[in-house]
Design a protein around this motif. Structure first.
Motif, PDB file in Angstrom:
ATOM      1  N   ASP A  17     -10.360 -14.610  -2.456  1.00 24.49           N
ATOM      2  CA  ASP A  17      -9.875 -14.332  -3.726  1.00 24.49           C
ATOM      3  C   ASP A  17      -8.961 -13.083  -4.112  1.00 24.49           C
ATOM      4  OD1 ASP A  17     -11.217 -16.337  -4.919  1.00 24.49           O
ATOM      5  OD2 ASP A  17     -12.700 -15.398  -4.996  1.00 24.49           O
ATOM      6  N   GLU A  18      -8.275 -12.586  -2.861  1.00 25.89           N
ATOM      7  CA  GLU A  18      -7.643 -11.502  -2.888  1.00 25.89           C
ATOM      8  C   GLU A  18      -5.999 -11.554  -2.685  1.00 25.89           C
ATOM      9  OE1 GLU A  18      -7.190  -6.954  -0.634  1.00 25.89           O
ATOM     10  OE2 GLU A  18      -9.136  -8.000  -0.837  1.00 25.89           O
ATOM     11  N   GLU A  19      -5.332 -11.561  -3.655  1.00 23.58           N
ATOM     12  CA  GLU A  19      -3.952 -11.754  -3.611  1.00 23.58           C
ATOM     13  C   GLU A  19      -3.065 -10.629  -3.493  1.00 23.58           C
ATOM     14  OE1 GLU A  19      -0.223 -14.471  -5.621  1.00 23.58           O
ATOM     15  OE2 GLU A  19      -2.359 -14.739  -6.168  1.00 23.58           O
ATOM     16  N   THR A  20      -1.981 -10.545  -2.577  1.00 26.55           N
ATOM     17  CA  THR A  20      -1.206  -9.274  -2.746  1.00 26.55           C
ATOM     18  C   THR A  20       0.154  -9.783  -2.784  1.00 26.55           C
ATOM     19  OG1 THR A  20      -1.198  -9.450  -0.326  1.00 26.55           O
ATOM     20  CG2 THR A  20      -2.740  -7.723  -1.286  1.00 26.55           C
ATOM     21  N   SER A  21       1.208  -9.151  -3.361  1.00 26.49           N
ATOM     22  CA  SER A  21       2.577  -9.295  -3.445  1.00 26.49           C
ATOM     23  C   SER A  21       3.466  -8.209  -3.239  1.00 26.49           C
ATOM     24  CB  SER A  21       2.856 -10.005  -4.824  1.00 26.49           C
ATOM     25  OG  SER A  21       4.133 -10.709  -5.077  1.00 26.49           O
ATOM     26  N   ARG A  22       4.510  -8.345  -2.407  1.00 24.80           N
ATOM     27  CA  ARG A  22       5.313  -7.252  -1.979  1.00 24.80           C
ATOM     28  C   ARG A  22       6.739  -7.756  -1.915  1.00 24.80           C
ATOM     29  NH1 ARG A  22       3.260  -4.943   3.335  1.00 24.80           N
ATOM     30  NH2 ARG A  22       3.434  -7.287   3.979  1.00 24.80           N
ATOM     31  N   SER A  23       7.777  -7.093  -2.570  1.00 27.29           N
ATOM     32  CA  SER A  23       9.004  -7.450  -2.405  1.00 27.29           C
ATOM     33  C   SER A  23       9.712  -6.510  -1.647  1.00 27.29           C
ATOM     34  CB  SER A  23       9.811  -7.480  -3.915  1.00 27.29           C
ATOM     35  OG  SER A  23       9.197  -8.628  -4.794  1.00 27.29           O
ATOM     36  N   PHE A  24      11.040  -7.096  -0.836  1.00 26.76           N
ATOM     37  CA  PHE A  24      11.832  -6.137   0.070  1.00 26.76           C
ATOM     38  C   PHE A  24      13.296  -6.693  -0.086  1.00 26.76           C
ATOM     39  CE2 PHE A  24       7.704  -6.885   1.899  1.00 26.76           C
ATOM     40  CZ  PHE A  24       7.349  -5.744   2.479  1.00 26.76           C
ATOM     41  N   THR A  25      14.066  -5.909   0.273  1.00 27.27           N
ATOM     42  CA  THR A  25      15.457  -6.167   0.474  1.00 27.27           C
ATOM     43  C   THR A  25      15.508  -6.625   1.972  1.00 27.27           C
ATOM     44  OG1 THR A  25      16.428  -4.776  -0.914  1.00 27.27           O
ATOM     45  CG2 THR A  25      17.797  -5.355   0.286  1.00 27.27           C
ATOM     46  N   ALA A  26      15.941  -7.849   2.168  1.00 25.84           N
ATOM     47  CA  ALA A  26      15.939  -8.309   3.478  1.00 25.84           C
ATOM     48  C   ALA A  26      17.369  -8.811   3.847  1.00 25.84           C
ATOM     49  CB  ALA A  26      14.873  -9.565   3.672  1.00 25.84           C
ATOM     50  N   ALA A  27      17.380  -9.074   5.358  1.00 22.82           N
ATOM     51  CA  ALA A  27      18.721  -9.822   5.826  1.00 22.82           C
ATOM     52  C   ALA A  27      18.387 -11.163   6.201  1.00 22.82           C
ATOM     53  CB  ALA A  27      19.403  -9.114   7.004  1.00 22.82           C
ATOM     54  N   TRP A  28      19.223 -12.263   5.950  1.00 27.04           N
ATOM     55  CA  TRP A  28      19.071 -13.327   6.560  1.00 27.04           C
ATOM     56  C   TRP A  28      20.097 -13.815   7.707  1.00 27.04           C
ATOM     57  CZ3 TRP A  28      16.280 -17.807   7.241  1.00 27.04           C
ATOM     58  CH2 TRP A  28      17.148 -19.025   7.612  1.00 27.04           C
ATOM     59  N   TYR A  29      19.881 -14.171   8.894  1.00 30.10           N
ATOM     60  CA  TYR A  29      20.563 -14.335  10.137  1.00 30.10           C
ATOM     61  C   TYR A  29      20.516 -15.787  10.340  1.00 30.10           C
ATOM     62  CZ  TYR A  29      20.253  -9.304  10.950  1.00 30.10           C
ATOM     63  OH  TYR A  29      20.321  -7.901  10.425  1.00 30.10           O
ATOM     64  N   PRO A  30      21.617 -16.695  10.107  1.00 31.65           N
ATOM     65  CA  PRO A  30      21.328 -17.981  10.353  1.00 31.65           C
ATOM     66  C   PRO A  30      21.669 -18.374  11.918  1.00 31.65           C
ATOM     67  CG  PRO A  30      23.487 -17.548   9.477  1.00 31.65           C
ATOM     68  CD  PRO A  30      22.640 -16.168   9.458  1.00 31.65           C
ATOM     69  N   LYS A  31      20.938 -19.155  12.441  1.00 32.25           N
ATOM     70  CA  LYS A  31      21.273 -19.477  13.787  1.00 32.25           C
ATOM     71  C   LYS A  31      21.244 -21.129  13.957  1.00 32.25           C
ATOM     72  CE  LYS A  31      21.194 -15.650  16.228  1.00 32.25           C
ATOM     73  NZ  LYS A  31      22.234 -15.217  16.893  1.00 32.25           N
ATOM     74  N   GLU A  32      21.478 -21.788  14.999  1.00 36.06           N
ATOM     75  CA  GLU A  32      21.755 -23.247  15.323  1.00 36.06           C
ATOM     76  C   GLU A  32      20.500 -23.866  14.571  1.00 36.06           C
ATOM     77  OE1 GLU A  32      23.272 -24.433  18.914  1.00 36.06           O
ATOM     78  OE2 GLU A  32      24.635 -22.805  19.006  1.00 36.06           O
ATOM     79  N   LYS A  33      19.368 -23.644  15.347  1.00 36.86           N
ATOM     80  CA  LYS A  33      18.142 -24.330  15.095  1.00 36.86           C
ATOM     81  C   LYS A  33      17.357 -23.759  14.211  1.00 36.86           C
ATOM     82  CE  LYS A  33      18.373 -27.615  18.486  1.00 36.86           C
ATOM     83  NZ  LYS A  33      17.640 -28.471  19.814  1.00 36.86           N
ATOM     84  N   ASN A  34      17.263 -22.450  14.013  1.00 33.84           N
ATOM     85  CA  ASN A  34      16.224 -21.257  13.442  1.00 33.84           C
ATOM     86  C   ASN A  34      17.104 -20.461  12.607  1.00 33.84           C
ATOM     87  OD1 ASN A  34      14.134 -22.167  14.919  1.00 33.84           O
ATOM     88  ND2 ASN A  34      15.143 -21.333  16.743  1.00 33.84           N
TER      89      ASN A  34
END
Length: 139
Positions: A17-34
């Protein structure tokens, strides 16, 4: 890593019953399959730690480097070994993934998975994680 784009990442974790939520500035790196989401942990107990989430169609891998080092892999309906390295030594982890859903378009969308965690062979509970990504706000 190659070219990336900045995104806004919200990580929601639910254990019982314990929920945590955190927000971040992140980077997305696209790759062929991942694709890869990389962000800096900002919590005092994490120290100076960078988290990388490798996102595949059928596999999620969470890798932490820096003051905290760990690796966990999530593949549907399989027990997968992982680890958490402390100053006292390595703690062995295992995850069993019950649900895994990836809905991303060019790094934007949602990733959800539910898993059981074993620490040193003992049950540590069941967890549900959701990663929501959206375009970073332009300043």
């Amino acid at each position: 890593m190659a070219a990336h784009k900045e995104i806004r990442l919200t990580v929601r974790s639910l254990q019982e019953d314990e929920e945590t939520s955190r927000s971040f500035t992140a980077a997305w790196y696209p790759k062929e399959k991942n694709g890869y989401i990389r962000y800096q942990e900002e919590e005092s107990d994490m120290g100076n730690t960078t988290t990388t989430v490798k996102v595949g169609r059928e596999e999620i891998k969470v890798i932490r480097h820096g003051d905290l080092q760990s690796e966990q892999t999530f593949i549907l309906h399989r027990w997968i070994p992982g680890f958490y390295r402390t100053q006292q030594g390595i703690i062995h982890l295992e995850t069993y993934t019950h649900r895994l859903a990836v809905h991303l378009v060019d790094g934007i969308g949602k990733i959800c998975w539910d898993y059981e965690l074993r620490v040193q062979g003992s049950s540590a509970g069941r967890f549900s994680l959701t990663l929501d990504t959206e375009p970073a706000l332009l300043h």
